[in-house]
Motif scaffolding. Structure first.
Motif, PDB file in Angstrom:
ATOM      1  N   UNK A 125      92.330 -14.707 -55.776  1.00 10.42           N
ATOM      2  CA  UNK A 125      93.630 -15.323 -55.501  1.00 10.42           C
ATOM      3  C   UNK A 125      93.643 -16.772 -55.923  1.00 10.42           C
ATOM      4  N   UNK A 126      94.810 -17.393 -55.800  1.00 13.16           N
ATOM      5  CA  UNK A 126      94.956 -18.799 -56.174  1.00 13.16           C
ATOM      6  C   UNK A 126      95.722 -19.519 -55.079  1.00 13.16           C
ATOM      7  N   UNK A 127      95.574 -20.838 -55.049  1.00  9.28           N
ATOM      8  CA  UNK A 127      96.343 -21.638 -54.100  1.00  9.28           C
ATOM      9  C   UNK A 127      97.823 -21.522 -54.431  1.00  9.28           C
ATOM     10  N   UNK A 128      98.658 -21.742 -53.429  1.00  8.25           N
ATOM     11  CA  UNK A 128     100.097 -21.713 -53.689  1.00  8.25           C
ATOM     12  C   UNK A 128     100.736 -20.491 -53.071  1.00  8.25           C
ATOM     13  N   UNK A 129     102.021 -20.363 -53.267  1.00  5.48           N
ATOM     14  CA  UNK A 129     102.767 -19.322 -52.572  1.00  5.48           C
ATOM     15  C   UNK A 129     103.043 -18.082 -53.409  1.00  5.48           C
ATOM     16  N   UNK A 147      90.360 -20.185 -49.845  1.00  6.47           N
ATOM     17  CA  UNK A 147      91.402 -19.195 -49.567  1.00  6.47           C
ATOM     18  C   UNK A 147      90.917 -18.269 -48.452  1.00  6.47           C
ATOM     19  N   UNK A 148      91.807 -17.388 -47.998  1.00  7.52           N
ATOM     20  CA  UNK A 148      91.483 -16.469 -46.896  1.00  7.52           C
ATOM     21  C   UNK A 148      90.206 -15.670 -47.176  1.00  7.52           C
ATOM     22  N   UNK A 149      90.034 -15.281 -48.418  1.00  8.17           N
ATOM     23  CA  UNK A 149      88.866 -14.466 -48.785  1.00  8.17           C
ATOM     24  C   UNK A 149      87.566 -15.083 -48.285  1.00  8.17           C
ATOM     25  N   UNK A 150      87.409 -16.378 -48.509  1.00 11.21           N
ATOM     26  CA  UNK A 150      86.139 -17.022 -48.214  1.00 11.21           C
ATOM     27  C   UNK A 150      85.784 -16.938 -46.733  1.00 11.21           C
ATOM     28  N   UNK A 151      86.793 -17.133 -45.881  1.00  7.57           N
ATOM     29  CA  UNK A 151      86.559 -17.016 -44.445  1.00  7.57           C
ATOM     30  C   UNK A 151      86.153 -15.596 -44.076  1.00  7.57           C
ATOM     31  N   UNK A 152      86.857 -14.606 -44.608  1.00  8.65           N
ATOM     32  CA  UNK A 152      86.557 -13.195 -44.322  1.00  8.65           C
ATOM     33  C   UNK A 152      85.157 -12.836 -44.815  1.00  8.65           C
ATOM     34  N   UNK A 153      84.802 -13.391 -45.971  1.00  7.54           N
ATOM     35  CA  UNK A 153      83.490 -13.105 -46.561  1.00  7.54           C
ATOM     36  C   UNK A 153      82.389 -13.717 -45.701  1.00  7.54           C
ATOM     37  N   UNK A 197     105.186   3.184 -65.524  1.00  5.66           N
ATOM     38  CA  UNK A 197     105.709   1.858 -65.874  1.00  5.66           C
ATOM     39  C   UNK A 197     106.960   1.584 -65.064  1.00  5.66           C
ATOM     40  N   UNK A 198     107.131   0.302 -64.722  1.00  2.18           N
ATOM     41  CA  UNK A 198     108.353  -0.145 -64.059  1.00  2.18           C
ATOM     42  C   UNK A 198     108.806  -1.435 -64.737  1.00  2.18           C
ATOM     43  N   UNK A 199     110.076  -1.516 -65.092  1.00  2.00           N
ATOM     44  CA  UNK A 199     110.640  -2.747 -65.647  1.00  2.00           C
ATOM     45  C   UNK A 199     110.848  -3.721 -64.496  1.00  2.00           C
ATOM     46  N   UNK A 200     110.392  -4.974 -64.663  1.00  2.00           N
ATOM     47  CA  UNK A 200     110.551  -5.982 -63.605  1.00  2.00           C
ATOM     48  C   UNK A 200     112.015  -6.418 -63.566  1.00  2.00           C
ATOM     49  N   UNK A 201     112.687  -6.255 -62.419  1.00  2.00           N
ATOM     50  CA  UNK A 201     114.084  -6.687 -62.338  1.00  2.00           C
ATOM     51  C   UNK A 201     114.184  -8.212 -62.290  1.00  2.00           C
ATOM     52  N   UNK A 202     115.388  -8.759 -62.524  1.00  2.00           N
ATOM     53  CA  UNK A 202     115.544 -10.217 -62.439  1.00  2.00           C
ATOM     54  C   UNK A 202     115.188 -10.712 -61.036  1.00  2.00           C
ATOM     55  N   UNK A 203     114.828 -11.999 -60.934  1.00  2.16           N
ATOM     56  CA  UNK A 203     114.583 -12.604 -59.624  1.00  2.16           C
ATOM     57  C   UNK A 203     115.898 -12.608 -58.845  1.00  2.16           C
ATOM     58  N   UNK A 204     115.945 -12.570 -57.536  1.00  4.81           N
ATOM     59  CA  UNK A 204     114.760 -12.623 -56.674  1.00  4.81           C
ATOM     60  C   UNK A 204     114.127 -11.260 -56.414  1.00  4.81           C
ATOM     61  N   UNK A 205     114.761 -10.163 -56.854  1.00 13.02           N
ATOM     62  CA  UNK A 205     114.178  -8.837 -56.590  1.00 13.02           C
ATOM     63  C   UNK A 205     112.825  -8.686 -57.281  1.00 13.02           C
ATOM     64  N   UNK A 206     112.772  -9.115 -58.542  1.00 21.06           N
ATOM     65  CA  UNK A 206     111.505  -9.084 -59.274  1.00 21.06           C
ATOM     66  C   UNK A 206     110.764 -10.401 -59.107  1.00 21.06           C
ATOM     67  N   UNK A 207     109.424 -10.335 -59.197  1.00 17.50           N
ATOM     68  CA  UNK A 207     108.624 -11.555 -59.043  1.00 17.50           C
ATOM     69  C   UNK A 207     108.229 -12.055 -60.428  1.00 17.50           C
ATOM     70  N   UNK A 208     108.677 -13.248 -60.721  1.00 19.55           N
ATOM     71  CA  UNK A 208     108.405 -13.883 -62.017  1.00 19.55           C
ATOM     72  C   UNK A 208     107.619 -15.153 -61.785  1.00 19.55           C
ATOM     73  N   UNK A 209     106.812 -15.542 -62.772  1.00 17.05           N
ATOM     74  CA  UNK A 209     106.032 -16.776 -62.646  1.00 17.05           C
ATOM     75  C   UNK A 209     106.944 -17.993 -62.684  1.00 17.05           C
ATOM     76  N   UNK A 210     106.531 -19.029 -61.984  1.00 11.75           N
ATOM     77  CA  UNK A 210     107.160 -20.339 -62.099  1.00 11.75           C
ATOM     78  C   UNK A 210     106.049 -21.312 -62.435  1.00 11.75           C
ATOM     79  N   UNK A 211     106.368 -22.416 -63.105  1.00  7.35           N
ATOM     80  CA  UNK A 211     105.280 -23.343 -63.456  1.00  7.35           C
ATOM     81  C   UNK A 211     104.536 -23.810 -62.213  1.00  7.35           C
ATOM     82  N   UNK A 212     103.202 -23.796 -62.296  1.00  4.14           N
ATOM     83  CA  UNK A 212     102.382 -24.315 -61.200  1.00  4.14           C
ATOM     84  C   UNK A 212     101.484 -25.383 -61.799  1.00  4.14           C
ATOM     85  N   UNK A 213     101.231 -26.398 -61.042  1.00  6.21           N
ATOM     86  CA  UNK A 213     100.336 -27.474 -61.508  1.00  6.21           C
ATOM     87  C   UNK A 213      99.055 -27.426 -60.706  1.00  6.21           C
ATOM     88  N   UNK A 214      97.919 -27.424 -61.396  1.00  4.89           N
ATOM     89  CA  UNK A 214      96.650 -27.400 -60.663  1.00  4.89           C
ATOM     90  C   UNK A 214      96.013 -28.781 -60.699  1.00  4.89           C
TER      91      UNK A 214
END
Lengths: 239, 221
Positions: A56-60, A90-96, A222-239
């Motif tokens: 996983x990655x940080x962020x929502x 992330x949550x994984x590390x605590x569980x591990x 296969x499933x076609x991704x619907x437009x947001x907000x129903x479909x989940x699309x990337x948004x720019x994230x800064x690391x």
């Protein structure tokens, strides 16, 4: 022609049973099957084994981190069992650390090659990666051409969840730029491959055969991704 | 006189100066990515990333990110002219197969025999190997960029690593906040020293005996 196009992500993941082994591609934001992961979380299968570069990655944004948080995963095979920096846990590390999830830490190139081998019918392979490290402990060693190697075994899965840019109704896939990463390898190494597609699904023949990255024989649903907000699309994230 | 350690960009510039025209180079997460800021002039350097990008350029400007393109540090980058994309197994075939001229990695510790440790810290159950073990055994040159000492003042250049190693006998050059070092069969050789520091200063902060050549020069990047 066999129908591979499903109308919803929930329908596409409906049959995934408890205890399934699932491959999750993605490297950084591109190529993560975010919609299928969300559907898998809704679906509720438990005791899952995951194979994925990271946890996983940080962020929502929706990713495997959200699935791991549900505590329905018993084992994770990956190249990172700790965040690069302790402040980014992330949550994984605590569980591990608490022993609630088992993990296998694999060098990234070995992970990719084990998945490739899984899809290619290779019984095992020798690699110089990891020789002299904790990764090599308990593994068969062999000197080849003057250099020490260790034996690594293939990885296969019951399911691969895939994200592609383009598809036709037969299931031929194209990825765009670094979205490709683990996607073609995992599509090939799983018994059932489920794809979320970013563009309208094309008629057979509309993708030039020379430009197909994953041939249709590796794709089941296969499933076609619907437009947001129903479909989940990337948004720019800064690391 | 105030003694100022080298800054990260200067350290990475010095390693970048080692890259030759036409080299294929992989930059690790964190400090090593600064190597791509160096002005290579007429030299063509092809930057490779673990996710299968062969030829990426500078970071994308804010608002101009291509959401299908990141480097190994998950930063949105631009694509270089003449780039190519491969899948992850082919990307590591490039690495493991000996097709990379150099990799620049960060590290916690480097030993005088060329071992280094960069994936697991003391007291943590998990580790982050990523592509480091493959890069370390595959690249023709393994360069390390790191602080000379830990925050607690402990040396990072050692006779032998204390932490679990990432690879054995692979490091060729190390740049730290105090200078440039070459890993030789006899141990660490100080090649260039940070301005205002003496060889005694550097030795005092190093956990292995340094070789000080007659032709030692001031750090220049």
């Amino acid at each position: 022609m066999k129908n591979k196009v499903y109308s919803s992500f929930d329908e596409a993941v409906a049959g995934i049973p408890d205890g399934a082994t699932i491959m999750f591609p993605g490297f950084g934001p591109p190529g993560i099957p975010r919609n299928l992961i969300a559907a898998l979380i809704r679906q509720g299968a438990k005791d899952l084994i995951g194979i994925c570069n990271n946890h996983g990655a940080l962020g929502n944004l929706m990713d495997v981190g959200r699935l791991i948080e549900t505590e329905r995963v018993v084992k994770w095979v990956c190249a990172f069992t700790a965040a690069p920096h302790p402040s980014r846990k992330l949550a994984f590390e605590g569980l591990y650390e608490e022993g609630k999830i088992e993990a296998e830490l694999v060098p990234q190139g070995t992970l990719a090659e084990r998945i490739r081998a899984g899809g290619a019918g290779i019984g095992a392979f020798y690699t110089p990666t990891g020789v002299g490290t904790e990764v090599a402990e308990g593994k068969e060693h062999r000197e080849i051409d003057g250099r020490m190697h260790i034996l690594e075994y293939p990885l296969k899965a019951d399911y691969a969840l895939i994200r592609a840019r383009r598809a036709d109704k037969m299931g031929n896939l194209q990825y765009r730029l670094s979205q490709r990463n683990f996607n073609p390898l995992m599509a090939q190494a799983a018994t059932t491959t489920i794809v979320e597609v970013e563009e309208d699904i094309l008629e057979p023949g509309q993708i030039d055969p020379d430009q197909v990255h994953t041939p249709c024989i590796f794709v089941d649903r296969m499933v076609r991704i619907p437009p947001a907000p129903e479909g989940i699309w990337d948004a720019p994230t800064r690391t | 006189m105030e003694k100022t350690p080298l800054d990260r960009q200067a350290m990475c510039n010095r390693l970048a100066m080692e890259f030759q025209d036409g080299w294929v180079v992989n930059l690790g997460i964190g400090m090593p990515t600064l190597c791509s800021n160096y002005d290579f002039g007429d030299k063509q350097i092809i930057f490779h990333s673990e996710n299968g990008v062969i030829g990426y350029g500078p970071l994308a400007a804010e608002g101009e990110e291509d959401l299908h393109l990141v480097n190994a540090s998950s930063q949105y980058v631009t694509i270089a002219t003449g780039a190519a994309i491969v899948h992850h197994a082919d990307s590591f075939a490039i690495i493991r197969g000996g097709h990379l001229d150099a990799t620049v990695l960060g590290a916690y510790e480097v030993a005088e025999n060329g071992d280094f440790a960069n994936y697991k810290t003391a007291g943590r159950k998990g580790g982050g190997i990523g592509g480091a073990m493959d890069l370390a055994v595959g690249a023709k040159q393994v360069f390390i960029a790191m602080e000379h000492s830990t925050r607690e003042g402990e040396p990072r250049l050692l006779q032998r690593c204390n932490l679990p190693v990432t690879a054995v006998s692979v490091v060729t050059k190390v740049v730290t906040t105090l200078g440039l070092f070459e890993v030789t069969p006899e141990g660490f050789k100080l090649m260039e020293i940070a301005p205002s520091f003496t060889t005694d200063d550097v030795q005092a902060q190093t956990g292995a005996t340094l070789i000080i050549p007659d032709n030692l020069v001031e750090f220049n990047a």
